[in-house]
Design a protein around this motif. Structure first.
Motif, PDB file in Angstrom:
ATOM      1  N   ALA A 150       0.841  -1.341  -0.121  1.00  0.00           N
ATOM      2  CA  ALA A 150       0.107  -0.014  -0.118  1.00  0.00           C
ATOM      3  C   ALA A 150       0.963   1.194   0.160  1.00  0.00           C
ATOM      4  N   ASN A 151       0.179   2.524  -0.075  1.00  0.00           N
ATOM      5  CA  ASN A 151       1.195   3.431  -0.029  1.00  0.00           C
ATOM      6  C   ASN A 151       1.587   4.009   1.259  1.00  0.00           C
ATOM      7  N   TYR A 205       4.775  -7.730  -1.131  1.00  0.00           N
ATOM      8  CA  TYR A 205       4.260  -7.158   0.072  1.00  0.00           C
ATOM      9  C   TYR A 205       4.573  -5.576   0.478  1.00  0.00           C
ATOM     10  N   SER A 206       5.796  -5.294  -0.416  1.00  0.00           N
ATOM     11  CA  SER A 206       6.328  -3.928   0.081  1.00  0.00           C
ATOM     12  C   SER A 206       5.452  -2.716  -0.353  1.00  0.00           C
ATOM     13  N   ASN A 207       5.423  -1.920   0.559  1.00  0.00           N
ATOM     14  CA  ASN A 207       4.779  -0.605   0.611  1.00  0.00           C
ATOM     15  C   ASN A 207       5.466   0.257  -0.531  1.00  0.00           C
ATOM     16  N   TYR A 208       5.100   1.405  -0.967  1.00  0.00           N
ATOM     17  CA  TYR A 208       5.562   2.101  -2.191  1.00  0.00           C
ATOM     18  C   TYR A 208       5.017   3.691  -2.014  1.00  0.00           C
ATOM     19  N   GLY A 209       5.353   4.382  -2.996  1.00  0.00           N
ATOM     20  CA  GLY A 209       4.871   5.698  -3.196  1.00  0.00           C
ATOM     21  C   GLY A 209       5.799   6.846  -2.949  1.00  0.00           C
ATOM     22  N   SER A 210       5.315   8.007  -2.915  1.00  0.00           N
ATOM     23  CA  SER A 210       6.336   9.209  -3.125  1.00  0.00           C
ATOM     24  C   SER A 210       7.099   9.344  -1.812  1.00  0.00           C
ATOM     25  N   VAL A 211       6.593   8.835  -0.736  1.00  0.00           N
ATOM     26  CA  VAL A 211       7.356   9.183   0.462  1.00  0.00           C
ATOM     27  C   VAL A 211       8.630   8.036   0.552  1.00  0.00           C
ATOM     28  N   VAL A 212       8.583   6.848  -0.368  1.00  0.00           N
ATOM     29  CA  VAL A 212       9.654   6.084  -0.154  1.00  0.00           C
ATOM     30  C   VAL A 212      11.218   6.713  -0.796  1.00  0.00           C
ATOM     31  N   ASP A 213      12.169   6.761  -0.236  1.00  0.00           N
ATOM     32  CA  ASP A 213      13.268   7.241  -0.751  1.00  0.00           C
ATOM     33  C   ASP A 213      14.159   6.261  -1.343  1.00  0.00           C
ATOM     34  N   ILE A 214      14.190   4.848  -1.080  1.00  0.00           N
ATOM     35  CA  ILE A 214      15.223   3.961  -1.586  1.00  0.00           C
ATOM     36  C   ILE A 214      14.729   2.743  -1.468  1.00  0.00           C
ATOM     37  N   THR A 215      15.174   1.900  -2.305  1.00  0.00           N
ATOM     38  CA  THR A 215      14.692   0.487  -2.161  1.00  0.00           C
ATOM     39  C   THR A 215      15.955  -0.569  -1.708  1.00  0.00           C
ATOM     40  N   ALA A 216      15.723  -1.452  -1.033  1.00  0.00           N
ATOM     41  CA  ALA A 216      17.037  -2.387  -0.676  1.00  0.00           C
ATOM     42  C   ALA A 216      16.342  -3.726  -0.747  1.00  0.00           C
ATOM     43  N   PRO A 217      17.242  -4.846  -0.832  1.00  0.00           N
ATOM     44  CA  PRO A 217      16.861  -6.121  -0.636  1.00  0.00           C
ATOM     45  C   PRO A 217      16.086  -6.505   0.524  1.00  0.00           C
ATOM     46  N   GLY A 218      14.784  -7.018   0.422  1.00  0.00           N
ATOM     47  CA  GLY A 218      13.995  -7.279   1.471  1.00  0.00           C
ATOM     48  C   GLY A 218      13.600  -8.990   1.395  1.00  0.00           C
ATOM     49  N   GLY A 219      13.965  -9.113   0.352  1.00  0.00           N
ATOM     50  CA  GLY A 219      13.606 -11.047   0.197  1.00  0.00           C
ATOM     51  C   GLY A 219      12.154 -11.207  -0.280  1.00  0.00           C
ATOM     52  N   GLY A 222      10.742  -8.943   4.240  1.00  0.00           N
ATOM     53  CA  GLY A 222      10.018  -7.920   4.870  1.00  0.00           C
ATOM     54  C   GLY A 222      10.768  -6.350   4.515  1.00  0.00           C
ATOM     55  N   THR A 223      10.286  -5.415   4.632  1.00  0.00           N
ATOM     56  CA  THR A 223      10.798  -3.946   4.737  1.00  0.00           C
ATOM     57  C   THR A 223      11.534  -3.955   5.729  1.00  0.00           C
ATOM     58  N   SER A 224      11.255  -4.779   6.863  1.00  0.00           N
ATOM     59  CA  SER A 224      12.025  -4.799   8.153  1.00  0.00           C
ATOM     60  C   SER A 224      13.407  -5.216   7.817  1.00  0.00           C
ATOM     61  N   ALA A 237      16.307  -3.902 -11.516  1.00  0.00           N
ATOM     62  CA  ALA A 237      16.363  -4.793 -12.588  1.00  0.00           C
ATOM     63  C   ALA A 237      15.155  -5.455 -13.013  1.00  0.00           C
ATOM     64  N   GLY A 238      14.185  -5.469 -12.370  1.00  0.00           N
ATOM     65  CA  GLY A 238      12.862  -5.895 -12.452  1.00  0.00           C
ATOM     66  C   GLY A 238      11.868  -4.546 -12.422  1.00  0.00           C
ATOM     67  N   SER A 239      10.643  -4.899 -11.759  1.00  0.00           N
ATOM     68  CA  SER A 239       9.672  -3.943 -12.026  1.00  0.00           C
ATOM     69  C   SER A 239       9.175  -3.384 -10.810  1.00  0.00           C
ATOM     70  N   CYS A 240       8.568  -2.317 -10.790  1.00  0.00           N
ATOM     71  CA  CYS A 240       8.205  -1.287  -9.336  1.00  0.00           C
ATOM     72  C   CYS A 240       7.029  -0.680  -9.992  1.00  0.00           C
ATOM     73  N   SER A 241       5.801  -0.931  -9.490  1.00  0.00           N
ATOM     74  CA  SER A 241       4.788  -0.095  -9.781  1.00  0.00           C
ATOM     75  C   SER A 241       4.294   0.669  -8.217  1.00  0.00           C
ATOM     76  N   GLY A 242       3.977   1.920  -8.427  1.00  0.00           N
ATOM     77  CA  GLY A 242       3.605   2.567  -7.373  1.00  0.00           C
ATOM     78  C   GLY A 242       4.644   3.429  -6.769  1.00  0.00           C
ATOM     79  N   GLY A 243       6.009   3.180  -7.091  1.00  0.00           N
ATOM     80  CA  GLY A 243       7.007   4.241  -6.807  1.00  0.00           C
ATOM     81  C   GLY A 243       8.107   3.514  -5.538  1.00  0.00           C
ATOM     82  N   CYS A 244       9.241   3.401  -6.114  1.00  0.00           N
ATOM     83  CA  CYS A 244      10.445   2.800  -5.321  1.00  0.00           C
ATOM     84  C   CYS A 244      11.302   3.660  -4.775  1.00  0.00           C
ATOM     85  N   GLY A 245      11.120   5.010  -4.884  1.00  0.00           N
ATOM     86  CA  GLY A 245      12.404   5.862  -4.552  1.00  0.00           C
ATOM     87  C   GLY A 245      13.399   6.090  -5.560  1.00  0.00           C
TER      88      GLY A 245
END
Length: 472
Positions: A337-338, A365-379, A410-412, A449-457
């Motif tokens: 979700a956002n 499962y990962s949240n997304y959106g404009s407040v996300v700054d960066i993406t990292a491996p969560g598995g 997880g994003t954790s 390398a793959g896809s990101c819908s919604g915004g991954c920073g």
């Protein structure tokens, strides 16, 4: 809450409190009031000029006056590390009553904000269970390219990282890097260790029985089923700073940094007030009744969160921590979700981290959106557990067992990758600021390398590129 209070609350099936929604105006310029939800306490931030901001006696007097005005039993509980007042609401109030109480405070020109003392939860989903299996560090497609950063001579030496989470269960692959922390869980029942706040951040476990934490908005029991210990904080800590080059287990990204466990999550999660004090203390601020932190954090990791936009109390604590030079890294959340609707992911002055899978897609499962700054491996452990993030853990389900290693998703799990990277940066450039850390991480990211819908920073964090840009 005391054990007796907790038992009474759970018997009523009251909805577990989640983080408040964003501020709105309540008739007073400069004052903000978060969305009212069923709550036992509220957090009142007074303006700097107000007597109540400086004197507990004046704060107590103000609380009693507000109580008389709204016809409820209110008590001044304690002063938080930010200077805000924690106000006990006495009996559990419904949303309308809480709204009336919060409105009375918000209408006072000496009040800057008023928010509920809300619950937050570990933002990860544990799954089944060494360096060759840590794809998240080195694989070219979706790994964070950490070995290239190590090749520049940075391992996190001399850097302090505070993991605000469930605490720490003893693990030989972490022990060399762990320094003394603190247990900020003020409710003995939630703490599950026989007492409230104390100087031991040892994690006794966070198991729960079905329905033990009340009900959700739909009247369903929380949790929906019996759960075992997560040892969440220990898993997060291992990703940041499990001991490297010791011929066993896994290695942390900043494997010579010091980890300080700070306990805020126990049975049924944790509260905003406790988390605010933990942020304050971890970053070198003062919390009344607690000795000053001998290891003030360069980096804070918070792999936790709850529903609702960032509340003013948490934002105040984060702003103060950043002002002391501490970089604050948070998980974006696991609701697909956002992230703007989650706290503290939506707070300003944090690095909010989304999660990618092993193929470089945004994890499902990962949240997304404009407040996300960066993406990292969560598995993503389905369909293969091998695609999760392997880190330090414990086998005990309802007590402490033997140490082991388990793959979580997880994003954790994503957030401590960025906290570890930030620790490398603090070693590489003395005097670096939180804003410079965030800017460097984002400007040196690479596309997923793959896809990101919604915004991954800014994309997928790249440790080698980031450290190269710092001139390491």
């Amino acid at each position: 809450m005391a054990a007796a209070t907790a038992a009474a609350l759970l018997g009523t099936g009251v909805t577990t409190v989640l983080a408040a929604s964003g501020p709105d105006r309540a008739g007073t310029p400069g004052a903000s009031v978060a969305k009212a939800v069923p709550a036992e306490r509220i957090i009142v931030g007074y303006t700097a000029r107000a007597d109540e901001a400086k004197s507990n006696a004046e704060a107590d007097k103000d609380v009693r006056a507000k109580a008389e005005r709204v016809g409820e039993r209110l008590d001044f509980d304690r002063r938080l590390g930010t200077g805000a007042a924690l106000v006990d609401l006495g009996d559990k109030l419904d949303s309308k009553d809480v709204k009336d109480v919060m409105g009375a405070f918000a209408a006072d020109p000496d009040v800057a904000y008023v928010v509920p003392d809300s619950r937050m939860y570990a933002a990860a989903d544990p799954d089944d269970s060494l360096y060759s299996q840590q794809w998240d560090l080195f694989e070219s497609r979706a790994g964070m390219k950490v070995p290239g950063a190590w090749a520049k001579g940075v391992t996190g030496a001399g850097v302090n990282v505070s993991v605000i989470d469930t605490g720490y269960v003893a693990h030989s692959d972490l022990a060399a890097n762990v320094v003394s922390g603190y247990d900020f869980i003020s409710d003995p029942w939630m703490a599950q260790d026989g007492g409230g706040r104390d100087s031991s951040a040892a994690d006794p476990g966070d198991w729960m029985n079905r329905g033990e934490c009340g009900t959700d908005a739909n009247g369903q029991p929380v949790p929906a089923r019996d759960t075992n210990n997560s040892w969440h904080g220990t898993h997060v800590a291992g990703t940041v700073a499990a001991t490297g080059n010791n011929a066993k287990g896994v290695t942390g990204i900043a494997h010579k940094a010091k980890i300080q466990p700070v306990r805020v999550l126990g049975k049924c999660g944790g509260t905003t007030a406790d988390i605010i004090d933990a942020i304050t203390w971890s970053s070198g601020g003062t919390v009344r009744g607690v000795a000053n932190n001998p290891y003030p954090a360069d980096v804070i990791n918070m792999s936790l969160g709850g529903g609702g936009a960032c509340d003013a109390g948490t934002q105040s604590a984060i702003d103060a921590a950043v002002g002391r030079g501490t970089t604050v890294v948070v998980a974006a959340g696991n609701s697909n979700a956002n992230a703007a609707n989650f706290n503290p992911a939506s707070c300003k002055n944090v690095i909010a981290v989304a999660a990618s899978d092993r193929e470089g897609n945004r994890a499902s499962y990962s949240n997304y959106g404009s407040v996300v700054d960066i993406t990292a491996p969560g598995g993503e452990t389905s369909p293969s557990a091998a695609n999760g993030i392997l880190s330090t853990l414990n086998s005990g389900t309802r007590g402490v067992g033997s140490e082991n290693y388990v793959r979580y998703q997880g994003t954790s799990m994503a957030a401590p990758h960025i906290a570890g990277l930030a620790a490398l940066m603090y070693q590489a450039r003395a005097g670096i600021t939180p804003a410079q850390v965030e800017s460097a991480v984002k400007s040196n990211a690479r596309p997923l390398a793959g896809s990101c819908s919604g915004g991954c920073g800014a994309g997928l964090a790249d440790a080698t590129a980031t450290l190269t840009a710092l001139g390491s």
